[in-house]
Enzyme design. Sequence first.
Site, short mmCIF file in Angstrom:
data_model
loop_
_atom_site.label_atom_id
_atom_site.label_comp_id
_atom_site.label_asym_id
_atom_site.label_seq_id
_atom_site.Cartn_x
_atom_site.Cartn_y
_atom_site.Cartn_z
N LYS A 32 5.95 -23.81 8.80
CA LYS A 32 5.79 -23.81 10.17
C LYS A 32 7.28 -24.36 10.46
O LYS A 32 7.52 -24.41 11.94
CB LYS A 32 5.36 -25.91 10.17
CG LYS A 32 6.03 -26.93 8.95
CD LYS A 32 5.84 -28.19 9.96
CE LYS A 32 6.57 -29.19 8.37
NZ LYS A 32 7.96 -29.94 9.16
N THR A 33 8.53 -24.33 9.88
CA THR A 33 9.20 -24.58 10.89
C THR A 33 9.74 -22.80 10.35
O THR A 33 10.21 -22.70 11.96
CB THR A 33 11.23 -25.24 9.78
OG1 THR A 33 10.20 -26.06 9.24
CG2 THR A 33 11.55 -24.05 10.10
N ASP A 222 8.19 -32.86 15.81
CA ASP A 222 8.22 -32.18 14.02
C ASP A 222 7.72 -33.04 13.76
O ASP A 222 8.02 -34.31 14.01
CB ASP A 222 9.54 -31.22 13.37
CG ASP A 222 8.92 -30.87 12.81
OD1 ASP A 222 7.20 -30.71 12.09
OD2 ASP A 222 9.81 -30.24 11.22
N GLU A 223 6.45 -33.72 12.54
CA GLU A 223 6.23 -34.42 11.54
C GLU A 223 5.43 -35.19 12.61
O GLU A 223 5.58 -36.21 12.24
CB GLU A 223 6.84 -34.96 10.62
CG GLU A 223 7.76 -34.12 9.41
CD GLU A 223 7.35 -33.30 8.61
OE1 GLU A 223 5.75 -33.51 8.74
OE2 GLU A 223 7.13 -32.32 8.25
N GLN A 253 -1.37 -35.26 5.24
CA GLN A 253 -0.53 -35.05 4.97
C GLN A 253 0.77 -36.41 6.20
O GLN A 253 1.82 -36.48 5.43
CB GLN A 253 0.75 -34.13 4.78
CG GLN A 253 0.21 -33.07 4.18
CD GLN A 253 2.20 -32.43 4.27
OE1 GLN A 253 2.90 -32.30 3.64
NE2 GLN A 253 1.88 -31.15 4.51
N ARG A 612 2.72 -29.80 -3.90
CA ARG A 612 4.06 -29.68 -4.03
C ARG A 612 4.54 -28.27 -5.63
O ARG A 612 4.91 -27.77 -5.48
CB ARG A 612 4.95 -30.32 -5.28
CG ARG A 612 5.06 -32.34 -3.74
CD ARG A 612 5.78 -32.20 -2.15
NE ARG A 612 4.07 -31.55 -2.11
CZ ARG A 612 3.76 -31.12 -0.73
NH1 ARG A 612 5.63 -30.62 0.14
NH2 ARG A 612 3.20 -31.21 0.14
#
Length: 683
Positions: A32-33, A222-223, A253, A612
């Site tokens: 995403k970044t 973002d987020e 998430q 993770r």
Amino acid sequence: MISLSGLNDKQREAAETVEGPVLILAGAGSGKTRTITYRIAHMVDNLGIKGDSILGVSFTNKAAKEMRERVVTLLGAKKSRKIALLTFHSLGVRILKKEIDKLGYHLNFSIYDQSDQLAIVREALKLYHAEKKFDQKDVQSKISYLKNAGISENDFADSPHFNPEDPYSHATEYAYRYYQEKLKFYNAIDFDDILFLTLRLFRENPDIARAYSEKYQFIMVDEYQDTNALQFELIRHLTVTHNNLCVVGDDDQSIYGFRGADISNILEFEKTFPEAKVVKLEENYRSVSSILDLANNVIKENKKRRDKTLWSQKKSDHTPLLWAMGDTDHEAEVIVEDIVRHQGKGGHLGDIAILYRSNTQAPPIEDQLRMSQVPYTIIGGQKFYDKKEVKDLMSYLFVIMNPSDQMAIRRILNIPHRGIGNATLEKYLAKSQEDNIPLFDALEKYPAIDPQRSAGIIKFVDLIRKFKKVFEMHTLSQSISTLIEEIDYLNFIDKQYDNAKQVERRRNDVMHFIESAERFTNYYKENANLKNFCERLLLQDSQDKEEMDEEHDGDVRKNEVTLMTLHSSKGLEFKNVYMIGIEEETLPHKKTISQGEDISEERRLCYVGITRAQEKLVMTYCKQRKLFGKETPRFVSRFLNTLAADNLFIEQDRTTFGHMSEEEATDYKKSFFSNLLGNLKDD
């Protein structure tokens, strides 16, 4: 021109969709970044959009910095200079510095830190004149919560958060009013005021909100799944003149509901912005496909979620493992055995993370790592042996073992309180230097240097002498328990803190320290004496201070195992992940179950932990776990129990020391621990 050819089809679609509302549903590890930074570069370099009309908002300074650095790499410093890539709070400060006078403050306001805030709350509670004593940190925390919920001091009493039958509600209302009056008088704001006052500014001055909306014509958040009601309203004000809003997030998430995050912001995005385009990023670049298969099947049981399925081109022979353990200590033993094997084969410890639901699960793991001389670090928490109560007790042991340990004596001379202050200590330090003798000898030889304190000095010296013999006659844990009782240390903790939760947590740390001594005794048998226990603690402390940075696979990461809660792990990745305690009443948490709450967020927490892992995932549960000093039967979490027959993981019973026979396990343990005992044996 910026080329978008390096993006996959969905990433490119997201980057090229510039006008109108856009929701980028970015699954874990989906790049995403990279997508949003290429989107910004595309807007500036390919479409000619002015940098000062672009606003990118994130939650942490780290995320904002990473985004800024990537944009600079793509566009260069000159073209990137005017692009605003900020946190919510940095944006708020930027606005308030220009506009806060509209709210009756001067432009040169101060931002108070927590100690300043607590000082004002303390003043308020002193003036409140109630028979009941209120914990200032609890009240300050409640004020913070109310501000983040958008509730002012004047609205609190009429809000659902006020309980007329709760004395704390009344105390908080008084303190909140007093607190805000004092802040205004001092021309100061606190951290929570930054967004709270920015929103108030926009509500009371629609023309100012419109001006900032016209300034920032293209907004990215973002987020987005972590936004609360206050942040959502701020975004609405900033888009009042346009709909060019791009939000990036993953509802799967969303794990910060306890902080006020509102998952409905992302689930209902199209209700707020009916013309919104939704782009799903489902290709995962982090994990092997077998780990993603498990993650997808865990999370799909949540009913209120956006449909997405992570997939990866990375194939692997590894299938996630579920290890059934005997008990808490056995869990730690088997995991660290596996880590030591990895290290013995030349593996890098920085590739390993141990994740848990609660910090209370960490001490047994820490003990085993320390005894096995495996370096580790804790993210988002404090190492067990760095905690105040543990360091107090360690200092007692150090002095009992070595009365010449001046630093340890100075720490505990007045703990618990014996009326021996710094002035008395200075007299003994001077006498120690004058006679060229250790501080303890000066205390023992000259108890009457300060006649008013002589009784306390004599009592301290006698205590140390007495327990030197106690530790020779009894086991470590028995001796430590007796010492704690003798100095009435638990009562000392009770008097130190008003907050019941804090008292309980610190009392539990003391109990964990006793259990640590038990574990040491179980492993080292006849060598488990005070001297060896202290040497082990001191040895690890010195190792903790060493710098162990080394480069590995292009990533500079310390050669140490990382321990952290599942909440702290979000946004990180590791080649090898151990998720411990995947049990009912741990994950999902007992509190969530007992209060009849929705367990969806607990399931998302499990999903975050699984995703993770890049290459290897090991999950564990114990057949019994020590809770408050008592062994309690445990059962595998419902999150995995429903998947047992789907071949998504392999369950292994490790209660006979894993894959070994009992005879092999005995031989292995003997050789494994004899190596560790080598430098513990008496000279």
